[in-house]
Structure formats: structure tokens, C-alpha cells
Design an enzyme around this catalytic site. Structure first.
Site, PDB file in Angstrom:
ATOM      1  N   LYS A 180      19.717  33.962 -23.799  1.00 46.35           N
ATOM      2  CA  LYS A 180      19.075  35.240 -24.370  1.00 46.35           C
ATOM      3  C   LYS A 180      18.439  36.182 -23.347  1.00 46.35           C
ATOM      4  O   LYS A 180      19.097  37.314 -23.247  1.00 46.35           O
ATOM      5  CB  LYS A 180      18.044  34.942 -25.431  1.00 46.35           C
ATOM      6  CG  LYS A 180      17.664  36.456 -26.260  1.00 46.35           C
ATOM      7  CD  LYS A 180      16.487  36.369 -27.142  1.00 46.35           C
ATOM      8  CE  LYS A 180      15.949  37.886 -27.934  1.00 46.35           C
ATOM      9  NZ  LYS A 180      14.856  37.823 -28.410  1.00 46.35           N
TER      10      LYS A 180
ATOM     11  N   ARG B   2       3.123  47.201 -36.129  1.00 45.81           N
ATOM     12  CA  ARG B   2       2.684  48.545 -35.863  1.00 45.81           C
ATOM     13  C   ARG B   2       3.103  49.652 -36.841  1.00 45.81           C
ATOM     14  O   ARG B   2       2.220  50.504 -36.751  1.00 45.81           O
ATOM     15  CB  ARG B   2       3.650  48.904 -34.304  1.00 45.81           C
ATOM     16  CG  ARG B   2       3.044  48.298 -33.381  1.00 45.81           C
ATOM     17  CD  ARG B   2       3.751  48.432 -32.235  1.00 45.81           C
ATOM     18  NE  ARG B   2       5.131  47.687 -32.502  1.00 45.81           N
ATOM     19  CZ  ARG B   2       6.217  47.358 -31.784  1.00 45.81           C
ATOM     20  NH1 ARG B   2       5.915  47.599 -30.338  1.00 45.81           N
ATOM     21  NH2 ARG B   2       7.249  46.547 -31.939  1.00 45.81           N
TER      22      ARG B   2
HETATM   23  O1  PNS Z   1       9.193  39.793 -28.331  1.00 44.22           O
HETATM   24  P1  PNS Z   1      10.353  39.564 -29.296  1.00 44.22           P
HETATM   25  O2  PNS Z   1      11.476  39.622 -28.250  1.00 44.22           O
HETATM   26  O3  PNS Z   1      10.439  40.121 -30.516  1.00 44.22           O
HETATM   27  O4  PNS Z   1      10.136  37.890 -29.266  1.00 44.22           O
HETATM   28  C1  PNS Z   1      11.328  37.299 -29.839  1.00 44.22           C
HETATM   29  C2  PNS Z   1      10.702  35.842 -30.420  1.00 44.22           C
HETATM   30  C3  PNS Z   1      10.747  35.098 -28.930  1.00 44.22           C
HETATM   31  C4  PNS Z   1       9.518  35.656 -30.863  1.00 44.22           C
HETATM   32  C5  PNS Z   1      11.951  35.528 -31.286  1.00 44.22           C
HETATM   33  O5  PNS Z   1      13.174  35.792 -30.862  1.00 44.22           O
HETATM   34  C6  PNS Z   1      11.810  34.000 -31.464  1.00 44.22           C
HETATM   35  O6  PNS Z   1      10.856  33.541 -32.450  1.00 44.22           O
HETATM   36  N1  PNS Z   1      12.806  33.158 -31.051  1.00 44.22           N
HETATM   37  C7  PNS Z   1      12.825  31.696 -31.372  1.00 44.22           C
HETATM   38  C8  PNS Z   1      14.006  31.468 -32.092  1.00 44.22           C
HETATM   39  C9  PNS Z   1      13.468  31.212 -33.732  1.00 44.22           C
HETATM   40  O7  PNS Z   1      12.794  30.718 -34.043  1.00 44.22           O
HETATM   41  N2  PNS Z   1      14.652  32.200 -34.304  1.00 44.22           N
HETATM   42  C10 PNS Z   1      14.126  32.332 -35.883  1.00 44.22           C
HETATM   43  C11 PNS Z   1      13.193  33.323 -36.229  1.00 44.22           C
HETATM   44  S1  PNS Z   1      13.124  33.500 -37.795  1.00 44.22           S
END
Ligand code: PNS
Length: 167
Positions: free
Chosen positions: A41, A94
Site C-alpha cells: 500500500k 471530522r
Molecule cells: O490513515 P488511513 O490511511 O485512513 O489509515 C488506514 C488504516 C491503516 C487505518 C486502514 O487502512 C486499516 O485499518 N488497514 C488495515 C487493513 C484492514 O483492517 N482493513 C479492513 C478495514 S475494515
């Protein structure tokens, strides 16, 4: 022990994130700021800072709170919560754009596991702040010094200057 996870990419951490960490720290015994370190990513998302750099900036920024620590994670955030024994994910909201996106993720995470998602409403003074906008404004020379911690502002300015000199 009530433990919460604040997940994100934090590229870079902003004062809006810090507001949420501080408030989460007063609600939970321990808060783990979980930095997504998914290399695939990272490569495709135009990150400005490496996961190590993001974690170093965060570690410095959370120093005022003894019950907040920073840890990298790969894979699902719900698996990470299970691994470290966290009962809740804490996120800032937000506005309605965040709500639509976060609701879906919270419901998926609830489908996957028993972890609860707790939403904290962003302080109105920070509701326009995002890592992406901070980077964009700073890249065009706009003043973002009040929106990120001082050490982050310094590194951000240096990194953008490096990038500009390479272009
Ligand atoms: O700051 P961001 O880019 O919004 O953070 C994204 C993050 C890392 C929180 C999100 O991509 C994440 O939780 N990734 C882990 C993979 C995961 O659990 N995906 C399913 C979410 S429902």
C-alpha cells in the site's frame, strides 16, 4: 486493563490526530497508536514518509502521554487488536465524509470480531485538518506550522524541499 487502538497511516501525524490520542488516553488505560506498515500500500499510495519515519515522528509527538505508545502493524486491524488485547478502536470524525467511510469500516470490523469502534468528534478547530491537505498546502509553500507538531513541521519542510530539488 482497557486498551484502545488508534489506527492510521499518519503520513504525517497532525495536531488533529494528537487531539484524538490525548482524549483517548483519558478514556482508556492504554492507547496504542497503530501505524499501518503495509509495504504494497505504501508503494502505491504516494506516501511522503517511510513507516519508520512516521513511527519516529509519532513516538516524539505522544511523549506527553505516559499511557500512549506507538506500534507498527500489518494485516487486519482487528487481528492486531486481538494480538495485543485491545477492546476498542478509537477514531476521530471530522464530518459526514468521514462518517460514511468510517461507518462501513466499523461495521466490517464488528462483523470480523467483537472489537468496538469508538468515535470521538474532532475538535472544531481541527475539523479541516488532514495529512493529505497538510502535505498539499505545504508543498505549495503554504503555512501549516499550526497544524502539525514543530518537529513534524521541520521534517515535512525538509522532505518537501528534497523532493522539489529532485523534480
Ligand atoms: O490513515 P488511513 O490511511 O485512513 O489509515 C488506514 C488504516 C491503516 C487505518 C486502514 O487502512 C486499516 O485499518 N488497514 C488495515 C487493513 C484492514 O483492517 N482493513 C479492513 C478495514 S475494515
Amino acid at each position: 486493563m482497557r486498551r484502545a487502538v488508534c489506527p492510521g497511516s499518519f503520513d504525517p501525524v497532525t495536531n488533529g490526530h494528537l487531539d484524538i490520542f490525548g482524549r483517548a488516553a483519558s478514556l482508556f488505560d492504554e492507547v496504542v497508536v497503530a501505524v499501518g506498515v503495509n509495504k504494497a500500500k505504501a508503494a502505491s499510495s504516494g506516501r511522503l514518509f517511510s513507516s519508520e519515519e512516521r513511527m519516529e515522528m509519532l513516538a516524539e509527538a505522544v511523549r506527553p502521554w505516559p499511557n500512549v505508545r506507538v506500534q507498527g502493524f500489518t494485516g487486519l486491524v482487528t487481528d492486531f487488536c486481538r494480538e495485543i488485547g485491545a477492546q476498542a478502536i478509537v477514531k476521530g470524525l471530522r464530518g459526514s465524509g468521514d462518517y460514511d467511510y468510517e461507518l462501513q469500516m466499523a461495521q466490517m470490523n464488528s462483523h470480523l470480531t467483537e472489537v468496538e469502534t469508538v468515535f470521538l468528534m474532532t475538535d472544531p478547530s481541527m475539523s479541516f485538518v488532514s495529512s493529505s491537505l497538510v502535505k498539499e498546502v505545504a508543498s505549495f509553500g503554504g503555512d501549516v506550522s499550526g497544524l502539525v507538531p514543530a518537529h513534524v513541521h521541520k521534517l515535512l519542510t525538509e522532505r518537501l524541499a528534497e523532493r522539489a530539488s529532485q523534480a
